[in-house]
Design an enzyme around this catalytic site. Structure first.
Site, PDB file in Angstrom:
ATOM      1  N   ASP A  61       0.806  -1.222   0.000  1.00  0.00           N
ATOM      2  CA  ASP A  61       0.000   0.000   0.000  1.00  0.00           C
ATOM      3  C   ASP A  61       0.841   1.275   0.000  1.00  0.00           C
ATOM      4  O   ASP A  61       0.315   2.365   0.226  1.00  0.00           O
ATOM      5  CB  ASP A  61      -0.908   0.010   1.240  1.00  0.00           C
ATOM      6  CG  ASP A  61      -1.929  -1.109   1.224  1.00  0.00           C
ATOM      7  OD1 ASP A  61      -2.919  -0.980   0.492  1.00  0.00           O
ATOM      8  OD2 ASP A  61      -1.731  -2.112   1.930  1.00  0.00           O
ATOM      9  N   GLU A  66      -0.046   9.544   1.671  1.00  0.00           N
ATOM     10  CA  GLU A  66      -0.707  10.464   2.604  1.00  0.00           C
ATOM     11  C   GLU A  66      -0.798   9.884   4.007  1.00  0.00           C
ATOM     12  O   GLU A  66      -0.827  10.626   4.992  1.00  0.00           O
ATOM     13  CB  GLU A  66      -2.115  10.797   2.107  1.00  0.00           C
ATOM     14  CG  GLU A  66      -2.833  11.802   2.989  1.00  0.00           C
ATOM     15  CD  GLU A  66      -4.235  12.132   2.501  1.00  0.00           C
ATOM     16  OE1 GLU A  66      -4.484  13.319   2.251  1.00  0.00           O
ATOM     17  OE2 GLU A  66      -5.057  11.216   2.366  1.00  0.00           O
ATOM     18  N   ASP A  67      -0.824   8.555   4.132  1.00  0.00           N
ATOM     19  CA  ASP A  67      -1.071   7.955   5.439  1.00  0.00           C
ATOM     20  C   ASP A  67       0.111   7.992   6.399  1.00  0.00           C
ATOM     21  O   ASP A  67      -0.090   8.206   7.599  1.00  0.00           O
ATOM     22  CB  ASP A  67      -1.585   6.524   5.274  1.00  0.00           C
ATOM     23  CG  ASP A  67      -3.010   6.484   4.754  1.00  0.00           C
ATOM     24  OD1 ASP A  67      -3.806   7.342   5.172  1.00  0.00           O
ATOM     25  OD2 ASP A  67      -3.331   5.609   3.931  1.00  0.00           O
ATOM     26  N   ARG A  86       1.473  -1.907   7.155  1.00  0.00           N
ATOM     27  CA  ARG A  86       1.734  -0.547   6.705  1.00  0.00           C
ATOM     28  C   ARG A  86       2.654   0.224   7.643  1.00  0.00           C
ATOM     29  O   ARG A  86       3.159   1.278   7.271  1.00  0.00           O
ATOM     30  CB  ARG A  86       0.416   0.226   6.555  1.00  0.00           C
ATOM     31  CG  ARG A  86      -0.543  -0.373   5.536  1.00  0.00           C
ATOM     32  CD  ARG A  86      -1.443   0.690   4.955  1.00  0.00           C
ATOM     33  NE  ARG A  86      -0.664   1.713   4.239  1.00  0.00           N
ATOM     34  CZ  ARG A  86      -1.202   2.829   3.768  1.00  0.00           C
ATOM     35  NH1 ARG A  86      -2.489   3.088   3.953  1.00  0.00           N
ATOM     36  NH2 ARG A  86      -0.457   3.713   3.113  1.00  0.00           N
ATOM     37  N   ARG A 134      -7.995   3.247  12.557  1.00  0.00           N
ATOM     38  CA  ARG A 134      -6.606   3.547  12.204  1.00  0.00           C
ATOM     39  C   ARG A 134      -5.991   4.670  13.032  1.00  0.00           C
ATOM     40  O   ARG A 134      -4.772   4.776  13.120  1.00  0.00           O
ATOM     41  CB  ARG A 134      -6.519   3.908  10.712  1.00  0.00           C
ATOM     42  CG  ARG A 134      -7.064   2.829   9.769  1.00  0.00           C
ATOM     43  CD  ARG A 134      -6.308   1.520   9.911  1.00  0.00           C
ATOM     44  NE  ARG A 134      -6.777   0.520   8.987  1.00  0.00           N
ATOM     45  CZ  ARG A 134      -6.340   0.365   7.742  1.00  0.00           C
ATOM     46  NH1 ARG A 134      -5.420   1.170   7.268  1.00  0.00           N
ATOM     47  NH2 ARG A 134      -6.818  -0.600   6.988  1.00  0.00           N
ATOM     48  N   HIS A 164     -11.294   5.703   6.624  1.00  0.00           N
ATOM     49  CA  HIS A 164     -10.736   6.982   7.058  1.00  0.00           C
ATOM     50  C   HIS A 164     -11.772   8.102   6.989  1.00  0.00           C
ATOM     51  O   HIS A 164     -12.710   8.040   6.196  1.00  0.00           O
ATOM     52  CB  HIS A 164      -9.561   7.391   6.157  1.00  0.00           C
ATOM     53  CG  HIS A 164      -8.329   6.569   6.309  1.00  0.00           C
ATOM     54  ND1 HIS A 164      -7.626   6.064   5.231  1.00  0.00           N
ATOM     55  CD2 HIS A 164      -7.648   6.169   7.409  1.00  0.00           C
ATOM     56  CE1 HIS A 164      -6.571   5.399   5.665  1.00  0.00           C
ATOM     57  NE2 HIS A 164      -6.553   5.448   6.981  1.00  0.00           N
ATOM     58  N   ILE A 245      -8.084  -1.274  -3.710  1.00  0.00           N
ATOM     59  CA  ILE A 245      -7.346  -1.483  -2.457  1.00  0.00           C
ATOM     60  C   ILE A 245      -7.546  -0.288  -1.530  1.00  0.00           C
ATOM     61  O   ILE A 245      -6.631   0.156  -0.833  1.00  0.00           O
ATOM     62  CB  ILE A 245      -5.848  -1.785  -2.691  1.00  0.00           C
ATOM     63  CG1 ILE A 245      -5.202  -0.739  -3.622  1.00  0.00           C
ATOM     64  CG2 ILE A 245      -5.662  -3.179  -3.260  1.00  0.00           C
ATOM     65  CD1 ILE A 245      -3.687  -0.874  -3.706  1.00  0.00           C
ATOM     66  N   CYS A 251      -5.136  10.144  -1.076  1.00  0.00           N
ATOM     67  CA  CYS A 251      -4.176   9.186  -0.516  1.00  0.00           C
ATOM     68  C   CYS A 251      -2.863   9.145  -1.281  1.00  0.00           C
ATOM     69  O   CYS A 251      -1.827   8.782  -0.735  1.00  0.00           O
ATOM     70  CB  CYS A 251      -4.752   7.763  -0.558  1.00  0.00           C
ATOM     71  SG  CYS A 251      -6.386   7.524   0.094  1.00  0.00           S
TER      72      CYS A 251
END
Length: 256
Positions: A61, A66-67, A86, A134, A164, A245, A251
């Site tokens: 991923d 952005e995460d 992740r 998350r 999210h 996904i 993102c």
């Protein structure tokens, strides 16, 4: 005004990315590359200088840059992604971040706090932080402690559907928001002009405002028209392979 962005090329392992969109099947790598190239080209068309990071096959991923970080003018926060698959991405984004920020501007969310950038929505100098599977309360508290030192503020809102916050609420500037039916009832958003995206186009909530233009996922005509009716010029980008996904337009880049 955004002037820079960071992106990461999709890796071949993205077919094993985390997903809840099982009915859409697995992404096709070659198509994902083409869609990502178009996305990056669109950012450049809108005036951004884009730093393109190489694909990282260890993290399926990892194109969703952005995460693992939240960036702003005065500081950057390296997050602490909740999922084991992740979490290592946070170490791989640091070098890119440090090219633009001094050491005393870069901070980290530490365990037991968790946070992913997809839960952080900026409105002016305020950040709405979604508390989700998350991003937990401790992660939100640490984030608030960091950003308030630099003149920003933050508050939390519950994420009671999906992954999210920004999958269900997006700020488009000029007091306009795209929201789901559930997020339309969120008290924190009552003073915004809200367009409730129909359930069949829920993916299109995650549209991306860049310097007056909105990048909109291709294939969602009702949401596209609503954004145009708000007065924004738009650019359509196909992100269908990333939807498979759980990925969407915001993102795929860090913008600052």
């Amino acid at each position: 005004m955004f002037t820079k962005a960071i992106t990461r090329k999709p890796c071949k392992a993205l077919i094993d990315g985390i997903t809840t969109y099982l009915a859409d099947g697995k992404p096709v790598y070659e198509n994902a590359i083409k869609q990502h190239d178009k996305y990056v080209a669109t950012l450049k068309e809108l005036g951004l200088q884009v730093t393109e990071l190489d694909a990282d096959e260890r993290f399926p991923d990892s194109c969703f840059v952005e995460d693992p970080a939240v960036v702003m003018e005065r500081c950057a926060v390296i997050t602490n992604p909740a999922r084991d698959s992740r979490n290592g991405e946070k170490f791989e984004i640091v070098d890119a971040i440090q090219k633009f920020y001094s050491d005393d501007q870069v901070f980290h969310i530490e365990a037991p706090g968790t946070m992913e950038g997809g839960d952080v929505m900026r409105v002016g100098d305020h950040f709405y932080v979604g508390q989700s599977d998350r991003t937990n309360a401790e992660g939100a508290r640490q984030f608030n402690d960091i950003v308030t030192k630099f003149g920003y503020t933050s508050s939390t809102v519950p994420v009671v559907e999906g992954l999210h916050l920004k999958d269900f609420a997006i700020y488009l500037e000029n007091n306009n928001m795209l929201v789901s039916e559930i997020m339309d009832k969120e008290p924190a958003f009552k003073d915004f002009n809200r367009f409730v995206v129909p359930a069949e186009e829920i993916y299109a909530i995650n549209s991306l405002y860049i310097n007056g233009t909105v990048i909109v996922p291709k294939g969602y005509p009702k949401t596209q028209k609503a954004i145009e009716d708000m007065g924004y010029p738009i650019k359509l980008v196909d992100s269908g392979e990333f939807k498979k996904i759980d990925g969407s337009l915001t993102c795929l880049s860090l913008r600052f």
